[in-house]
Design a protein around this motif. Structure first.
Motif, PDB file in Angstrom:
ATOM      1  N   THR A 113       0.826  -1.201   0.000  1.00  0.00           N
ATOM      2  CA  THR A 113       0.000   0.000   0.000  1.00  0.00           C
ATOM      3  C   THR A 113       0.862   1.252   0.000  1.00  0.00           C
ATOM      4  N   THR A 114       0.209   2.394   0.083  1.00  0.00           N
ATOM      5  CA  THR A 114       0.924   3.666   0.170  1.00  0.00           C
ATOM      6  C   THR A 114       1.796   3.711   1.414  1.00  0.00           C
ATOM      7  N   GLU A 163       5.516   2.773   0.949  1.00  0.00           N
ATOM      8  CA  GLU A 163       6.416   3.546   0.096  1.00  0.00           C
ATOM      9  C   GLU A 163       7.726   3.834   0.822  1.00  0.00           C
ATOM     10  N   LYS A 186       7.545   4.538  -4.844  1.00  0.00           N
ATOM     11  CA  LYS A 186       6.605   3.429  -4.811  1.00  0.00           C
ATOM     12  C   LYS A 186       7.042   2.243  -5.663  1.00  0.00           C
ATOM     13  N   THR A 244       2.287  -0.022  -4.161  1.00  0.00           N
ATOM     14  CA  THR A 244       3.727   0.064  -3.963  1.00  0.00           C
ATOM     15  C   THR A 244       4.294  -1.303  -4.343  1.00  0.00           C
ATOM     16  N   GLN A 282      -8.819   2.232  -6.661  1.00  0.00           N
ATOM     17  CA  GLN A 282      -8.536   3.655  -6.539  1.00  0.00           C
ATOM     18  C   GLN A 282      -9.723   4.474  -7.009  1.00  0.00           C
ATOM     19  N   ASN A 305      -6.428   4.804   2.256  1.00  0.00           N
ATOM     20  CA  ASN A 305      -5.467   5.912   2.230  1.00  0.00           C
ATOM     21  C   ASN A 305      -6.023   7.030   1.357  1.00  0.00           C
ATOM     22  N   GLU A 354      -5.032  10.794  -0.408  1.00  0.00           N
ATOM     23  CA  GLU A 354      -3.959  11.720  -0.777  1.00  0.00           C
ATOM     24  C   GLU A 354      -4.561  12.875  -1.573  1.00  0.00           C
ATOM     25  N   LYS A 391      -7.252   5.290  -2.051  1.00  0.00           N
ATOM     26  CA  LYS A 391      -6.841   3.918  -2.345  1.00  0.00           C
ATOM     27  C   LYS A 391      -7.409   3.010  -1.263  1.00  0.00           C
TER      28      LYS A 391
END
Length: 788
Positions: free
Chosen positions: A364-365, A368, A381, A428, A561, A592, A594, A603
């Motif tokens: 996942t994010t 990263e 990522k 990622t 997403q 997540n 952003e 996401k």
């Protein structure tokens, strides 16, 4: 008296100035300079020992590049708040300098040399790695440490079809080619970089443009050296040699070495055969005729030189290689995918005696990688790690973390595969290559294995990427270009030229030259031969797995997403994160968010598709805009005297007035609705003053036959709700200005007669107890949630 600093400078074509200064900082080093462009300042120092260590048999050069966080006005984030061990970016920059400098020292120079390069002032737009080698070379140029030539490095980027020397950081973001070239005034020494499928001709043009810029920087260093009046280099102690012993070893072993080299043996078998020849020679000595210790130490070196000379001549004159292949032939290929049951993607790639086991993991994010330099702090990522355990070469070695070689090889493979990674891929991705066998070109095996494993994991690569390592043997005006070189061919040859790419162009390049130079003609032949080798390997890769798997592995996590307007981010997160935490708790998915420009990127991550769908629908309902006239299923949140508040979308409530519950007139909702009831309602409008949503249940019911609209209510007991359809409130005091209230026909102006006293009705009304008014609902201030 302290000498005055001396400097030299020149101006680039775009007006930027590069200057070199010496004599102001680090004056006790053998050589020290400060290179400056804009606000970027790099301090480089060099110190060399006067004598080699006893028994020294190799050239001990150490190059370290480090960025001081103070150079960018930052404090390191580590526990100790100081610069620690070199990070990957600093290691890669150190390698760029080392690989360019090392061939410039005399072969018989064995004194220890340490080159330290530090970023002492940072400029957000200046890339310091392209200037670090210029600083290191300049420090050597103003010292008496013996080097044969002065060099420099530049970066060449292609932006909008135009080649730019040392582009700014902003310009580089839009470049489709990014290479670093190192060269002397006459010869190319090193090339490394990446491109988005460029052709060979464009690569050569970029190298030529870089070399033209380097010539100016070499001249700048020579001008500075001339201002200092330096004309000679220090004398040094050369290692002991014995030409007579060398001749005897050549006479004894030349034919034997040739027979082993021509026999097309395997790596270890060939190594054992060469060792047997040396032992046979050493066995010719007795205790009485034993060689002196100094001569005995030379035997291994002279046998190595003999092997190198015999093998090189065999390749050039007979066009025969150590394993019997043709010059442009690739070793046998074997490749498999889905070789491991648990990883999200895996492959086993074998080329001759080189083998890579590569895995792909999707994250996942939160997974990263934070990549920091003095001037930048970015999250990455796409990650690739390359491991080279000692068993891969049949050796026993201590394992003390990743070597610089492992960092460099992993970076080349990462930059190559990254060109085919979709920019909007939500995962990622971590690729890990474990080299299980090595006999040359393990970094290129990593590229091939990585491409196969990514396809196996379902990562949407549009094309496969493969790589091949090229070699060169040049002597006496003749040369031989070798495809897919062995470890021994790399060690004994004059060039290691790695090229990666797709069927449509080059994605990555790394070239190190060990000879005096390489003509463009030879380089073009090497690139064309590399293209044929790359395509041969790609054909085999496409037969193994032609495109990404349609479905992720069952054990792989899923990510979906969503893109929303930025204004909805707060509603999804909720006060103190209440809403998003509830979503994650109830659905089991990880979410997540952003903020990117005017949009929010959400996401949703889970190994369970049902969990993702539940979270996705929840989010969609939050960001959805209620539509007047639409029917919804809602939940009664509270019941009051004048109606009920119903939540029909997450975070969206409206008033269902008591008059809209049923066609039948209701004086109370007792027994009709209670908190928690699920009912169908229709959004019929909004309150024109407050913007709150108005709901109706009765419009979804059949109107009773003979139904007659009731007359307006006489009683005012339900006025306390303030939620019914009462029309706009009059201005003025709580009940409006009494002078504005209608009182029937009355004279306009003049005498309007005596004011009426309270009549019986009024007295009767005044004697009645004041009706109890229901309190307004407590909506906790979330009026916005009830607006359309």
């Amino acid at each position: 008296m302290t000498p005055s600093p001396i400097s030299a400078s020149y101006t680039l074509a775009d007006g930027r100035e590069i200057s070199i200064e010496t004599g102001r900082m680090a004056r006790q080093a053998d050589g020290a300079v400060v290179v400056r462009m804009g606000d970027c300042m790099i301090l480089a120092t060099v110190v060399a020992s006067k004598e080699p260590k006893p028994g020294q048999s190799f050239f001990p050069l150490t190059v370290d590049y480090q960025e001081k966080f103070a150079s960018a006005g930052r404090i390191p984030g580590s526990f100790f708040k100081r610069e620690a061990r070199l990070n990957d970016y600093e290691i890669l920059t150190s390698r760029l300098i080392d690989r360019a400098l090392r061939p410039l020292f005399p072969d018989d120079y064995l004194c220890e040399v340490q080159v330290l390069v530090s970023l002492i002032s940072s400029d957000k737009e200046v890339m310091p790695d392209a200037m670090a080698c210029l600083a290191a070379s300049a420090a050597l140029a103003v010292s008496d440490v013996p080097i044969m030539e002065v060099i420099s490095e530049v970066r060449v980027g292609r932006i909008n079809g135009e080649f730019v020397v040392n582009p700014s950081r902003t310009q580089l973001d839009s470049a489709d080619m990014n290479i670093i070239v190192a060269a002397t005034e006459t010869n190319i020494m090193m090339v490394e970089g990446e491109a988005k499928e460029c052709d060979e001709a464009s690569l050569l043009k970029a190298i030529q443009i870089g070399h033209d810029a380097i010539k100016q920087q070499v001249k700048l260093q020579l001008d500075l050296r001339a201002k200092l009046g330096l004309t000679t280099k220090r004398e040094y102690i050369k290692p002991y040699t014995n030409p007579e012993l060398e001749a005897k070893i050549t006479e004894f072993g030349k034919e034997k070495v040739y027979n082993v080299a021509k026999a097309a043996m395997g790596k270890h078998e060939r190594g054992d055969a060469f060792k047997a020849i040396r032992k046979e020679y050493e066995a010719t000595f007795t205790e009485e005729t034993a060689l002196p210790a100094a001569d005995a130490a030379l035997v291994g070196r002279y046998f190595h030189d003999l092997e190198k000379d015999v093998i090189r001549k065999m390749m050039i004159e007979e066009r025969v290689r150590l394993d019997g292949r043709k010059l442009d032939e690739v070793r046998p290929l074997t490749m498999e995918t889905d070789v491991l049951p648990s990883p999200h993607g895996s492959s086993l790639f074998t080329r001759g005696e080189t083998q890579s086991l590569t895995t792909v993991t999707l994250g996942t994010t939160d997974d990263e990688l934070l990549s920091e330099t003095a001037a930048t702090s970015d999250y990455v990522k796409f990650i690739l790690h390359y491991n080279f355990p000692p068993f891969s070469t049949g050796e026993v070695k201590m394992m003390r973390g990743q070597s610089r070689r492992e960092v460099g090889h992993g970076n080349l493979a990462m930059r190559s595969l990254k060109q085919m990674m979709p920019a909007d891929y939500p995962y990622t991705v971590r690729v890990v290559s474990d080299i299980l066998e090595s006999n040359g070109s393990s970094s290129m095996a990593t590229v091939c294995a990585g491409s196969l494993a990514l396809m196996d994991a379902g990562v949407p690569l549009p094309k496969h990427v493969s790589g091949v390592a090229m070699g060169l043997v040049a002597e006496g005006g003749k040369f031989a270009v070798l495809t897919d070189i062995l470890g021994d061919e790399d060690h004994l040859g004059d060039m290691d030229f790695k090229v990666t790419g797709t069927r449509d162009g080059i994605c990555g390049i790394q070239m190190d030259i060990k000879c005096d130079g390489l003509s463009m003609e030879v380089m073009m032949q090497a690139l064309e031969q590399a293209n044929r080798g790359r395509l041969h390997i790609l054909d085999a890769m496409y037969k193994s797995i032609a495109e990404k798997r349609e479905e992720l592995k069952p054990q792989a996590p899923r990510i979906e997403q969503l893109t929303i307007d930025r204004e909805f981010i707060g509603a999804i997160i909720g006060p103190g994160g209440k809403v998003i935490q509830e979503m994650q708790r109830e659905t089991g998915a990880k979410i997540n968010i952003e903020e990117v420009g005017q949009e929010g990127i959400i996401k949703i991550f889970s190994a369970n598709k049902e969990s993702i769908d539940k979270a996705k629908n929840w989010i969609k309902s939050i960001v959805a805009i209620p539509e007047i006239g639409e029917t919804y299923e809602g939940t009664v949140k509270s019941v009051v005297a004048f109606g009920a508040f119903v939540e029909f979308m997450p975070g969206k409530q409206g008033l269902l007035h008591i008059s809209e519950v049923s066609w039948k007139r209701l004086d109370t909702l007792d027994g009709v609705l209670k908190e928690g009831d699920k009912i169908k309602i229709k959004l019929v409008g909004t309150d024109p003053k407050t913007g709150k949503l108005r709901l109706s249940r009765k419009v979804l019911m059949d109107k009773p036959e003979g139904y007659v609209e009731p007359a307006p209510r006489e009683d005012r007991g339900d006025r306390g709700d303030r939620g019914g359809d009462r029309g706009p409130r009059r201005e003025g005091g709580p009940r409006g200005d009494r002078n504005d209230r209608p009182r029937g026909d009355r004279p306009q102006g003049g005498d309007r007669g005596p004011r009426r006293e309270n009549n019986d009705n009024n007295n009767e009304n005044n004697n009645q107890p004041t009706p109890e008014v229901a309190p307004a609902p407590q909506d906790n201030g979330n009026d916005d949630d009830m607006k359309l």
